[in-house]
Write a protein that holds these residues in place. Structure first.
Motif, PDB file in Angstrom:
ATOM      1  N   GLY A 197      19.927   2.110 -21.917  1.00  0.00           N
ATOM      2  CA  GLY A 197      19.905   2.910 -20.703  1.00  0.00           C
ATOM      3  C   GLY A 197      21.099   2.666 -19.801  1.00  0.00           C
ATOM      4  O   GLY A 197      21.174   3.225 -18.703  1.00  0.00           O
ATOM      5  N   ARG A 321      12.089  11.283 -16.400  1.00  0.00           N
ATOM      6  CA  ARG A 321      12.102  10.415 -15.221  1.00  0.00           C
ATOM      7  C   ARG A 321      10.686   9.957 -14.869  1.00  0.00           C
ATOM      8  O   ARG A 321      10.446   8.783 -14.598  1.00  0.00           O
ATOM      9  CB  ARG A 321      12.716  11.147 -14.023  1.00  0.00           C
ATOM     10  N   ARG A 324       9.512   7.437 -17.457  1.00  0.00           N
ATOM     11  CA  ARG A 324      10.149   6.132 -17.221  1.00  0.00           C
ATOM     12  C   ARG A 324       9.397   5.351 -16.150  1.00  0.00           C
ATOM     13  O   ARG A 324       9.053   4.170 -16.334  1.00  0.00           O
ATOM     14  CB  ARG A 324      11.596   6.339 -16.783  1.00  0.00           C
ATOM     15  N   LYS A 341      14.529  -0.958 -14.722  1.00  0.00           N
ATOM     16  CA  LYS A 341      14.479   0.481 -14.947  1.00  0.00           C
ATOM     17  C   LYS A 341      15.876   1.005 -15.272  1.00  0.00           C
ATOM     18  O   LYS A 341      16.814   0.792 -14.512  1.00  0.00           O
ATOM     19  CB  LYS A 341      13.943   1.206 -13.713  1.00  0.00           C
ATOM     20  N   PHE A 346      16.601   7.847 -22.354  1.00  0.00           N
ATOM     21  CA  PHE A 346      15.130   7.863 -22.198  1.00  0.00           C
ATOM     22  C   PHE A 346      14.448   6.741 -22.980  1.00  0.00           C
ATOM     23  O   PHE A 346      13.528   6.945 -23.747  1.00  0.00           O
ATOM     24  CB  PHE A 346      14.502   9.237 -22.512  1.00  0.00           C
ATOM     25  N   LEU A 348      13.167   2.439 -22.549  1.00  0.00           N
ATOM     26  CA  LEU A 348      13.043   1.136 -21.905  1.00  0.00           C
ATOM     27  C   LEU A 348      13.465   0.097 -22.931  1.00  0.00           C
ATOM     28  O   LEU A 348      13.061   0.167 -24.094  1.00  0.00           O
ATOM     29  CB  LEU A 348      11.607   0.866 -21.462  1.00  0.00           C
TER      30      LEU A 348
END
Length: 415
Positions: A197, A321, A324, A341, A346, A348
């Motif tokens: 990310g 979003r 997440r 975060k 998209f 984690l």
């Protein structure tokens, strides 16, 4: 910040030929391509009743009807013959319009070449930039296919671990510069990045570009998640920072793109490469001698995606979003995960307290939580101790996955 990994090992390699004379005739660099650590978990858990599969890099929304209908109309109209190697003129014009809207560029269809997936775009870019004995710098952990494509070309991927700290992953500029040798020919940078990310800042991009200019290197810019950018806390942005924001005409940058993520077209295998028009004949030749172009009816669907799909893309981003925040907030609240975060993509990418063998952990989570995650070791050096979770899914599925993971963490994470 310092790197989470010290001296990380390389990717696992496929078995060598041993005493098998049949396999001995296969080129060493091809036989040594890494096996997928993601597929191992998928194969282990794919048939489990009630499994929530968050291991793959795709959402659960099928391609929208307006795209499928455009392709079907072309198919039934008989667009089933050989076509333009560089892509249908209409699609290249549509890509130019899209890039002008999104990146403020002049509309120049001659910069764009349609490929059979973003993966083929990566192969073409590497074929132009590297060869046997060359080196490609790749910040890591990273999507393994890029490094494997470099190996397939006979080059050696040189992994530069991201720095990791309280704000998540960041580019280590000193390590990046130190990795350049006389054999270095390219830097491959994925931003926003899979699996971390990570999102490069404008300053990051300027620094990488300066490094490439200084040493005469190619940059291969994988910006396929560029629209999946969540901006700063409390803010919003239409896209992530891009090399388009800092480059000059003549910079040696090859952009690879795909229709897979924005428009839910992972199975279509359509992408594009963006390059200086002077490379046009070279790229056309590489397409000709690999796939001889993308099916015309699929390209008609891609035109519809670009021209009619902006509302759909906005929905995809908003959904991601929300996903997440739903999963990350639940996991962070347990106090048992190392998770920041991510500002983009998209996924984690997080650690679980007391669990360092993530390959085994992925199988355990299938058995004990019925949730499928990808082990961080599947993404190369720096992925040790992490798991990847794809949150491009619906609320109900993510809520249930969160419930299961939290229950598992509360019951076993410290055992």
């Amino acid at each position: 910040m310092t790197s989470r990994a010290s001296t990380p090992p390389g990717l696992p390699l496929s078995p060598d030929a041993g005493d098998d004379p049949y396999l001995e005739r296969v080129r060493d660099h091809v036989r040594a391509l890494p096996e997928s650590g993601i597929v191992e978990v998928m194969n282990y858990g794919r048939d489990r009743p009630g499994m929530i599969p968050l291991w793959a890099g795709e959402g659960d929304v099928p391609t929208p009807p307006f795209i499928c209908e455009a392709a079907a109309t072309a198919l039934h109209a008989g667009e089933t013959f050989y076509t333009w190697q560089r892509g249908l003129p209409e699609l290249r014009i549509a890509i130019a319009r899209y890039m002008a809207r999104t990146y403020g560029m002049a509309e120049n269809p001659d910069r764009y070449f349609v490929t059979g997936s973003g993966m083929q775009a990566i192969h073409i870019a590497l074929a132009m930039a590297v060869g046997a004995g060359d080196e490609v710098i790749i910040p890591s952990p990273s999507w393994p296919n890029a490094a494997a494509a470099a190996q397939k070309a006979g080059a050696r991927p040189v992994y530069v671990p991201f720095a990791y700290g309280k704000d998540g992953f960041s580019l280590d500029h000193e390590r990046l510069a130190a990795a350049v040798t006389e054999r270095t020919r390219a830097i491959f940078l994925n931003t926003p990045a899979n699996p971390t990310g990570f999102v490069a800042t404008r300053e990051d991009l300027e620094a990488v570009l300066a490094l490439a200019r200084r040493h005469g290197l190619w940059i291969i810019a994988d910006e396929i998640y560029g629209r999946f950018y969540y901006g700063q806390p409390g803010g919003a942005a239409a896209r992530a920072p891009s090399f388009h924001d800092v480059m000059d005409e003549g910079d040696h940058i090859l952009f690879v793109q795909t229709f897979s993520k924005n428009w839910a077209m992972t199975g279509w295998r359509v992408g594009w490469i963006e390059a200086d028009p002077r490379l046009g004949q070279v790229i056309e030749n590489l397409i000709q001698y690999s796939t001889s172009g993308v099916a015309a009816f699929m390209q008609r669907g891609a035109v519809a995606a670009l021209d009619q799909g902006e509302a759909f893309v906005a929905q995809q981003i908003a959904r991601a979003r929300k996903g997440r925040d739903l999963v990350a907030d639940a996991l962070i609240a347990t106090g048992k995960v190392d998770l920041v975060k991510p500002p983009g993509a998209f996924y984690l990418f997080f650690g679980i307290a007391g669990r360092t063998d993530v390959r085994s952990l992925g199988l355990t989570l299938v058995d004990e939580a019925n949730v499928g995650l990808a082990p961080g070791t599947a993404f190369g050096p720096g992925g040790e101790g992490f798991m990847r979770l794809c949150f491009a899914r619906g609320d109900a599925q993510l809520a249930e996955a969160s419930r299961r993971l939290v229950a598992w963490l509360e019951g076993t994470a410290t055992a």
